[in-house]
Design a protein around this motif. Structure first.
Motif, short mmCIF file in Angstrom:
data_model
loop_
_atom_site.label_atom_id
_atom_site.label_comp_id
_atom_site.label_asym_id
_atom_site.label_seq_id
_atom_site.Cartn_x
_atom_site.Cartn_y
_atom_site.Cartn_z
N GLN A 113 18.80 33.27 23.73
CA GLN A 113 19.76 32.41 23.04
C GLN A 113 20.93 33.21 22.49
O GLN A 113 22.07 32.74 22.47
CB GLN A 113 19.07 31.63 21.92
CG GLN A 113 18.00 30.67 22.40
CD GLN A 113 18.60 29.53 23.21
OE1 GLN A 113 19.80 29.31 23.21
NE2 GLN A 113 17.75 28.78 23.90
N PHE A 114 20.66 34.43 22.05
CA PHE A 114 21.73 35.28 21.52
C PHE A 114 22.80 35.51 22.59
O PHE A 114 24.00 35.52 22.29
CB PHE A 114 21.15 36.62 21.05
CG PHE A 114 22.20 37.59 20.57
CD1 PHE A 114 22.86 37.39 19.37
CD2 PHE A 114 22.53 38.70 21.34
CE1 PHE A 114 23.83 38.28 18.93
CE2 PHE A 114 23.51 39.60 20.90
CZ PHE A 114 24.16 39.38 19.70
N LYS A 115 22.37 35.70 23.83
CA LYS A 115 23.32 35.95 24.91
C LYS A 115 24.20 34.74 25.19
O LYS A 115 25.37 34.87 25.55
CB LYS A 115 22.56 36.34 26.18
CG LYS A 115 21.82 37.67 26.11
CD LYS A 115 21.01 37.89 27.37
CE LYS A 115 20.18 39.17 27.30
NZ LYS A 115 19.34 39.35 28.50
N LYS A 116 23.63 33.55 25.02
CA LYS A 116 24.32 32.33 25.44
C LYS A 116 25.22 31.70 24.38
O LYS A 116 26.22 31.06 24.71
CB LYS A 116 23.28 31.28 25.88
CG LYS A 116 22.49 31.66 27.11
CD LYS A 116 21.68 30.49 27.62
CE LYS A 116 20.66 30.00 26.63
NZ LYS A 116 19.81 28.91 27.19
N LYS A 117 24.87 31.85 23.13
CA LYS A 117 25.55 31.08 22.08
C LYS A 117 26.87 31.71 21.61
O LYS A 117 27.04 32.93 21.66
CB LYS A 117 24.61 30.92 20.88
CG LYS A 117 23.35 30.11 21.19
CD LYS A 117 23.68 28.69 21.63
CE LYS A 117 22.43 27.91 21.97
NZ LYS A 117 22.73 26.52 22.38
N VAL A 118 27.76 30.87 21.13
CA VAL A 118 29.04 31.33 20.60
C VAL A 118 28.80 32.10 19.30
O VAL A 118 28.07 31.65 18.42
CB VAL A 118 29.98 30.13 20.32
CG1 VAL A 118 31.27 30.61 19.65
CG2 VAL A 118 30.28 29.38 21.61
N LYS A 119 29.42 33.29 19.18
CA LYS A 119 29.30 34.09 17.97
C LYS A 119 30.48 33.78 17.06
O LYS A 119 31.64 33.79 17.49
CB LYS A 119 29.29 35.59 18.30
CG LYS A 119 28.38 35.99 19.46
CD LYS A 119 26.94 35.60 19.26
CE LYS A 119 26.06 36.15 20.37
NZ LYS A 119 26.41 35.69 21.73
N ILE A 120 30.17 33.53 15.79
CA ILE A 120 31.22 33.14 14.85
C ILE A 120 31.45 34.21 13.77
O ILE A 120 31.81 33.90 12.64
CB ILE A 120 30.89 31.76 14.21
CG1 ILE A 120 29.42 31.64 13.75
CG2 ILE A 120 31.14 30.66 15.23
CD1 ILE A 120 29.10 32.31 12.48
N GLY A 121 31.24 35.48 14.16
CA GLY A 121 31.47 36.58 13.23
C GLY A 121 30.18 37.11 12.65
O GLY A 121 29.08 36.82 13.13
N GLY A 122 30.31 37.92 11.58
CA GLY A 122 29.14 38.44 10.90
C GLY A 122 28.75 37.55 9.74
O GLY A 122 29.49 36.63 9.36
N THR A 123 27.60 37.81 9.14
CA THR A 123 27.12 36.97 8.05
C THR A 123 28.09 36.95 6.86
O THR A 123 28.20 35.95 6.16
CB THR A 123 25.74 37.43 7.56
OG1 THR A 123 25.80 38.85 7.28
CG2 THR A 123 24.67 37.19 8.62
N LYS A 124 28.78 38.07 6.65
CA LYS A 124 29.73 38.16 5.53
C LYS A 124 31.18 38.21 6.00
O LYS A 124 32.10 38.37 5.20
CB LYS A 124 29.42 39.40 4.68
CG LYS A 124 28.02 39.36 4.04
CD LYS A 124 27.79 40.53 3.12
CE LYS A 124 26.37 40.57 2.59
NZ LYS A 124 25.99 39.39 1.81
N THR A 125 31.38 38.09 7.31
CA THR A 125 32.74 38.12 7.88
C THR A 125 32.88 36.99 8.89
O THR A 125 33.12 37.22 10.08
CB THR A 125 33.01 39.48 8.56
OG1 THR A 125 31.98 39.73 9.53
CG2 THR A 125 33.03 40.59 7.54
N LEU A 126 32.70 35.77 8.41
CA LEU A 126 32.73 34.60 9.29
C LEU A 126 34.14 34.33 9.79
O LEU A 126 35.11 34.53 9.06
CB LEU A 126 32.20 33.38 8.54
CG LEU A 126 30.80 33.49 7.94
CD1 LEU A 126 30.53 32.28 7.04
CD2 LEU A 126 29.75 33.60 9.04
N SER A 127 34.23 33.85 11.03
CA SER A 127 35.50 33.38 11.56
C SER A 127 35.58 31.88 11.30
O SER A 127 34.97 31.09 12.02
CB SER A 127 35.62 33.67 13.06
OG SER A 127 36.76 33.03 13.59
#
Length: 264
Positions: free
Chosen positions: A56-70
């Motif tokens: 799932q990590f490979k497939k899903k959209v990443k929205i930044g880090g836990t403390k550096t959200l986009s």
């Protein structure tokens, strides 16, 4: 779809379209829980630290880090539910998101609070029965875990330069107790500490976590010169600090860790 009201672990009330169809998770341990509940399609966004499960990590959209959200990436995904955590996410960013989307926030310092969160999330995403099963299995695994012998005095490192340790009123502190340890620190949260101060506390066990700072065996060897009588080892940070479904694995890990302890 219907509109339902829920209360998070901070006592905040949110209103969501139920059941939610577009979920963003801002916390690795809670992301893993959502996938273990079977929400492969509903979870549309995760952080760059949400590494489990790998597929799932490979497939899903990443929205930044836990403390550096986009915030812009989150807006583009148009979630109908965001799941966050008081400690792991930045308050300012969460407040911005909460003005536009339903944000459910967890607040976890103990196993009891983690089990409550798992059940609450199950209700939140309409998979109540499976969430209860996960929580009940975790509780059963932990129930007879605490060794009958006197707790060993322990120190748990989470950071280097400066050294920072897990103190009281943290989830890690509660996990140390279940592992058969007593935290040598009396301070709360994550205090900085120097070697000389820690030497005075005389820990019998020193654990160097693999996260958030990636301690390695070389750091273990370096500390041995300062604490020749202590048992010093690397600790799997996920087992001590992930409060979602990864807890299904933690009890057996703690049992094995306690059995591995030997003193020079």
């Amino acid at each position: 779809m219907q509109n339902k009201t829920f209360t998070d672990q901070l006592g905040r009330t949110i209103h969501i379209n139920y059941p939610p169809q577009r979920i963003i998770s801002l916390v690795p341990s809670q992301t893993e829980l959502l996938f273990d509940l079977g929400l492969d399609e509903e979870v549309v966004g995760i952080t760059k630290f949400c590494i489990h499960p790998k597929e799932q990590f490979k497939k899903k959209v990443k929205i930044g880090g836990t403390k550096t959200l986009s915030i812009d990436k989150i807006r583009a995904l148009n979630p109908d539910l965001i799941i966050a955590n008081k400690e792991e996410n930045q308050q300012e960013q969460i407040e911005v998101l909460a003005q536009e989307f339903p944000v459910w926030i967890s607040d976890i310092n103990t196993l009891t609070e983690a089990l409550k969160m798992i059940k609450q999330v199950g209700e939140l995403v309409a998979i109540k029965t499976k969430a209860i099963q996960i929580a009940d299995t975790i509780k059963a695994n932990f129930d007879n875990l605490i060794p009958s012998s006197k707790p060993l005095k322990a120190a748990y490192f989470i950071w280097k330069e400066p050294f920072m340790l897990a103190g009281k009123h943290t989830f890690i502190d509660d996990m140390l107790t279940y592992c058969g340890f007593e935290n040598v620190l009396s301070e709360s949260r994550y205090p900085e500490i120097d070697i000389e101060t820690l030497q005075q506390l005389q820990p019998q066990v020193i654990l160097l976590s693999t996260e958030p700072y990636p301690f390695k065996q070389q750091h273990v060897e370096a500390l041995k010169q300062h604490f020749p009588k202590a048992f010093i080892a690397l600790a799997d940070g996920e087992m001590f600090s992930w409060y979602g479904s990864r807890l299904l694995l933690s009890a057996n890990y703690f049992k094995a860790l306690h059995k591995s302890i030997s003193f020079i």
